[in-house]
Design an enzyme around this catalytic site. Structure first.
Site, mmCIF file in Angstrom:
data_model
loop_
_atom_site.group_PDB
_atom_site.id
_atom_site.type_symbol
_atom_site.label_atom_id
_atom_site.label_comp_id
_atom_site.label_asym_id
_atom_site.label_seq_id
_atom_site.Cartn_x
_atom_site.Cartn_y
_atom_site.Cartn_z
ATOM 1 N N ASN A 174 92.149 117.399 71.454
ATOM 2 C CA ASN A 174 93.460 117.159 70.819
ATOM 3 C C ASN A 174 94.161 118.425 70.297
ATOM 4 O O ASN A 174 95.382 118.452 70.224
ATOM 5 C CB ASN A 174 93.343 116.101 69.713
ATOM 6 C CG ASN A 174 92.379 116.492 68.630
ATOM 7 O OD1 ASN A 174 91.543 117.372 68.800
ATOM 8 N ND2 ASN A 174 92.489 115.832 67.500
ATOM 9 N N GLU A 271 82.907 118.352 62.580
ATOM 10 C CA GLU A 271 84.250 117.853 62.252
ATOM 11 C C GLU A 271 84.451 116.610 63.099
ATOM 12 O O GLU A 271 84.729 116.713 64.297
ATOM 13 C CB GLU A 271 85.306 118.911 62.592
ATOM 14 C CG GLU A 271 85.271 120.137 61.701
ATOM 15 C CD GLU A 271 85.707 119.861 60.275
ATOM 16 O OE1 GLU A 271 86.221 118.767 59.982
ATOM 17 O OE2 GLU A 271 85.515 120.745 59.442
ATOM 18 N N CYS A 305 92.517 113.607 64.193
ATOM 19 C CA CYS A 305 91.336 113.110 63.475
ATOM 20 C C CYS A 305 91.664 112.638 62.068
ATOM 21 O O CYS A 305 91.121 111.650 61.591
ATOM 22 C CB CYS A 305 90.315 114.225 63.398
ATOM 23 S SG CYS A 305 91.026 115.758 62.763
ATOM 24 N N GLU A 485 85.936 123.612 57.658
ATOM 25 C CA GLU A 485 86.615 124.678 58.382
ATOM 26 C C GLU A 485 87.743 125.170 57.490
ATOM 27 O O GLU A 485 88.225 124.438 56.626
ATOM 28 C CB GLU A 485 87.152 124.157 59.725
ATOM 29 C CG GLU A 485 85.995 123.754 60.619
ATOM 30 C CD GLU A 485 86.316 123.609 62.082
ATOM 31 O OE1 GLU A 485 87.261 122.883 62.421
ATOM 32 O OE2 GLU A 485 85.605 124.219 62.901
HETATM 33 N N1 LIG Z 1 87.393 116.258 62.140
HETATM 34 C C1 LIG Z 1 88.064 117.047 62.960
HETATM 35 O O1 LIG Z 1 88.425 118.159 62.633
HETATM 36 C C2 LIG Z 1 88.424 116.557 64.343
HETATM 37 C C3 LIG Z 1 89.412 117.229 65.061
HETATM 38 C C4 LIG Z 1 89.741 116.776 66.332
HETATM 39 C C5 LIG Z 1 89.108 115.654 66.869
HETATM 40 N N2 LIG Z 1 88.172 115.021 66.164
HETATM 41 C C6 LIG Z 1 87.526 113.798 66.710
HETATM 42 O O2 LIG Z 1 87.247 113.995 68.081
HETATM 43 C C7 LIG Z 1 87.289 112.759 68.775
HETATM 44 C C8 LIG Z 1 88.125 112.911 70.026
HETATM 45 O O3 LIG Z 1 87.699 114.008 70.770
HETATM 46 P P1 LIG Z 1 86.786 113.890 72.075
HETATM 47 O O4 LIG Z 1 87.063 112.589 72.761
HETATM 48 O O5 LIG Z 1 86.934 115.154 72.825
HETATM 49 O O6 LIG Z 1 85.310 113.806 71.439
HETATM 50 P P2 LIG Z 1 83.907 113.788 72.182
HETATM 51 O O7 LIG Z 1 82.884 113.622 71.124
HETATM 52 O O8 LIG Z 1 83.900 112.867 73.322
HETATM 53 O O9 LIG Z 1 83.780 115.255 72.832
HETATM 54 C C9 LIG Z 1 83.921 116.416 72.057
HETATM 55 C C10 LIG Z 1 83.218 117.562 72.758
HETATM 56 O O10 LIG Z 1 81.829 117.325 72.803
HETATM 57 C C11 LIG Z 1 81.339 117.553 74.123
HETATM 58 N N3 LIG Z 1 80.143 116.736 74.307
HETATM 59 C C12 LIG Z 1 80.083 115.425 74.672
HETATM 60 N N4 LIG Z 1 78.784 115.019 74.692
HETATM 61 C C13 LIG Z 1 78.026 116.093 74.335
HETATM 62 C C14 LIG Z 1 76.624 116.298 74.166
HETATM 63 N N5 LIG Z 1 75.741 115.327 74.388
HETATM 64 N N6 LIG Z 1 76.222 117.512 73.774
HETATM 65 C C15 LIG Z 1 77.091 118.515 73.544
HETATM 66 N N7 LIG Z 1 78.439 118.379 73.693
HETATM 67 C C16 LIG Z 1 78.892 117.184 74.076
HETATM 68 C C17 LIG Z 1 82.526 117.188 74.986
HETATM 69 O O11 LIG Z 1 82.388 117.723 76.271
HETATM 70 C C18 LIG Z 1 83.671 117.790 74.193
HETATM 71 O O12 LIG Z 1 83.758 119.172 74.414
HETATM 72 C C19 LIG Z 1 87.883 111.776 67.798
HETATM 73 O O13 LIG Z 1 86.856 110.966 67.261
HETATM 74 C C20 LIG Z 1 88.463 112.651 66.713
HETATM 75 O O14 LIG Z 1 88.562 112.045 65.462
HETATM 76 C C21 LIG Z 1 87.798 115.444 64.918
HETATM 77 C C1 LIG Z 2 96.879 120.138 62.050
HETATM 78 N N1 LIG Z 2 96.531 118.747 61.900
HETATM 79 C C2 LIG Z 2 97.606 117.919 62.373
HETATM 80 C C3 LIG Z 2 96.311 118.387 60.518
HETATM 81 C C4 LIG Z 2 95.329 118.432 62.682
HETATM 82 C C5 LIG Z 2 94.034 118.938 62.187
HETATM 83 C C6 LIG Z 2 92.945 118.835 63.239
HETATM 84 C C7 LIG Z 2 92.533 117.423 63.540
HETATM 85 O O1 LIG Z 2 92.601 116.825 64.568
#
Ligand SMILES: NC(=O)c1ccc[n+]([C@@H]2O[C@H](COP(=O)([O-])OP(=O)(O)OC[C@H]3O[C@@H](n4cnc5c(N)ncnc54)[C@H](O)[C@@H]3O)[C@@H](O)[C@H]2O)c1
Ligand SMILES: C[N+](C)(C)CCCC=O
Length: 511
Positions: A174, A271, A305, A485
């Site tokens: 994202n 995260e 997220c 972070e």
């Molecule tokens: N808290 C935060 O800062 C934050 C920010 C952005 C997105 N997110 C979360 O991310 C999710 C969406 O992103 P997504 O669909 O890319 O997530 P995802 O968990 O499917 O994948 C994230 C990353 O992990 C890798 N991955 C998948 N399986 C793995 C494994 N077994 N070992 C190591 N790496 C692996 C993927 O290839 C990708 O690079 C949502 O739940 C969102 O809330 C959190």
């Molecule tokens: C900059 N934002 C919009 C707060 C996103 C933080 C990263 C989470 O997905």
């Protein structure tokens, strides 16, 4: 292939080198030891799509054990040089990287749009956030210091803040460029090297960051990019030379990463996801509360997220709030994400769009009312017809037990819920295993602070939502994550303390 278009923004005319549907990427997307690299010879390539059009943008060459090992070896070599440089020396290189980002802002933002589907307006802000993060940690690099502790008899101890070694960064799709910067900036400032794996859905811009660091003068191999999905990610987490894993993504993947890291007792930053509450009290400035609710739900096509997707509104103001929020949601301009006028682009992939739309269907079946949106959207421009668009959705008549209220949808779907009292809404807001963010709108300053004290979330907003200045720590409570972070505290997650005891007298032996 590229075309040049002129676009009027109101204030200026932008000379754009690319347009949606015009880009095809053929350069290698892996990067280690200072160069772009092709993946394994016999790998099965995966198509990467342009969300705005549905066209194939490039082919992903997932790295296997050999390539992961090469990247780690390069990072190990670079760590040897970089970790011995002073903070000031590291800062100078990082500041140069920030300058390069600034001068290439438009190009990076455009590639982010082409690969991710978000609007160019937002992509520029993401690039700015990445640059600011690198500037911020460059500023902190020279401040890293230990402590001096006086002991009896003139003896003393001191602490040294040392880097961890090779850090792995694994990103979600994202915020591809921003995530790579948010992880690499503190890691590099502390003297670590990094191997970064972007999401296989958005592989394009992390490698641009690798080129930028290289151009700025980091040692070869300091920041490497390996492409791939879960197999490549697992290889990285399990590599014996890796000291730490910093992950952004979903809760289930975060759990797997923590498990893998535990085998080597490696620290993790996680995260993860959220299902955050936004509480709007009847004494709020309604205009600001509506703006806040839109910012909490529709940035990046709702794929954020920290989004405040459970919007609790005090009963007395529910009708006016809903009227205004629906009016403004319906006015959001959806379409070509490279156009200045667009406020909502395409969701990241066809399967993800289908998943988000199926959440809306399930919500309807459970009794929620679609107040607006929630439909696939087909732009009139023929080149965008294969893109992954939907109309932003507001769901009314929601109850706490509905799936749309309990699960992270990760799309432009806001659930509106009525409440009566502060105690009641706090109990309902906290009734989730997640705790990434939360927000409150009220004019009552005492209520605002009382409410945030009780909200179980890592980032709480009073009278605003979804702002993430890089000087401020960001991260989750409960199952939304571990570590932070941004902000000064993140230095602690990318470094370790060594304590040194210095004896100035004789050894006082018991034997
Ligand atoms: N808290 C935060 O800062 C934050 C920010 C952005 C997105 N997110 C979360 O991310 C999710 C969406 O992103 P997504 O669909 O890319 O997530 P995802 O968990 O499917 O994948 C994230 C990353 O992990 C890798 N991955 C998948 N399986 C793995 C494994 N077994 N070992 C190591 N790496 C692996 C993927 O290839 C990708 O690079 C949502 O739940 C969102 O809330 C959190
Ligand atoms: C900059 N934002 C919009 C707060 C996103 C933080 C990263 C989470 O997905």
């Amino acid at each position: 292939q590229s075309s040049v278009t002129l676009e009027a923004t109101g204030r200026a005319t932008i000379l754009r080198c690319i347009s949606s549907g015009s880009v095809e990427i053929t350069v290698p997307l892996n990067f280690w030891a200072g160069k772009r690299r092709t993946g394994p010879e016999k790998c099965s390539k995966d198509s990467v799509y342009e969300p705005a059009t549905g066209r194939v943008l490039c082919q992903l060459e997932p790295c296997g054990a050999v390539e992961v090992d090469q990247a780690v070896k390069a990072a190990k070599l670079a760590f040897g040089y970089w970790s011995k440089m002073s903070g000031m020396e590291r800062a100078r290189v990082m500041i140069e990287a920030a300058h390069i980002i600034e001068s290439n802002r438009e190009e990076i933002a455009e590639m982010e749009v082409v690969n991710n589907g978000k609007s160019i307006t937002e992509a520029r802000l993401d690039v700015d956030s990445a640059r600011l993060c690198i500037e911020y940690y460059a500023g902190l690099a020279s401040t890293l210091a230990g402590q001096h502790v006086q002991l009896p008899g003139g003896s003393f101890a001191y602490t040294r803040r040392e880097p961890l070694g090779i850090c792995v960064g694994i990103g979600a799709w994202n915020y591809p460029f921003q995530i790579a910067a948010w992880k690499s900036a503190p890691a590099l400032a502390c003297g670590n090297s990094m191997v970064f794996k972007p999401s296989p859905v958005t592989p394009v811009t992390a490698v641009m960051l690798a080129e930028i660091y290289a151009k700025a003068g980091v040692p070869e191999g300091l920041f490497n990019v390996v492409q791939g999905g879960q197999e490549t990610g697992s290889l990285l987490c399990q590599h014996p030379d890796v000291a730490k894993v910093s992950f952004t993504g979903s809760v289930p993947t975060g759990q797997k990463i923590m498990e893998m890291a535990s085998k080597g007792v490696k620290p993790v930053t996680l995260e993860l996801g959220g299902k955050s509450p936004l509480l709007i009290f009847k004494d709020s400035d309604l205009e600001n509360a509506v703006r806040g609710a839109l910012m909490a739900n529709f940035l990046s096509q709702g794929q954020v997220c920290s989004n405040g997707t459970r919007v609790f509104v005090q009963k007395d103001i529910m009708p006016e709030f809903v009227k205004e929020v629906v009016k403004r949601t319906q006015a959001i301009e959806i379409g070509d994400p490279l156009l200045e006028s667009t406020r909502m682009g395409a969701l990241v992939s066809r399967p993800h769009l289908d998943k988000v739309l199926s959440f809306v269907d399930r919500a309807k079946k459970e009794g929620a009312t679609v107040l607006c949106g929630g439909e696939p959207y087909v732009p009139s421009d023929p080149k965008l017809r294969g893109g992954y668009y939907m109309t932003p959705c507001v769901l009314g008549n929601c109850t706490d037990d509905m799936i749309c209220v309990k699960e992270e949808i990760f799309g432009p779907v806001m659930s509106v819920l009525p409440f009566e009292t502060e105690d009641e809404v706090l109990q309902r807001a906290n009734d989730t295993s997640l705790g990434l963010a939360a927000g409150v709108f009220t004019r009552d300053v005492r209520r605002a602070h009382r409410v945030v004290e009780h909200l179980k979330a890592g980032s709480c907003f009073i009278n605003n939502y979804n702002i993430t200045p890089v000087e401020v720590p960001f991260g989750g409570f409960k199952m939304s994550g571990i570590g932070r972070e941004n902000g000064q505290v993140t230095i602690e997650f990318y470094s370790q303390l060594k304590t040194v005891f210095v004896e100035m007298g004789d050894v006082d032996s018991l034997f």
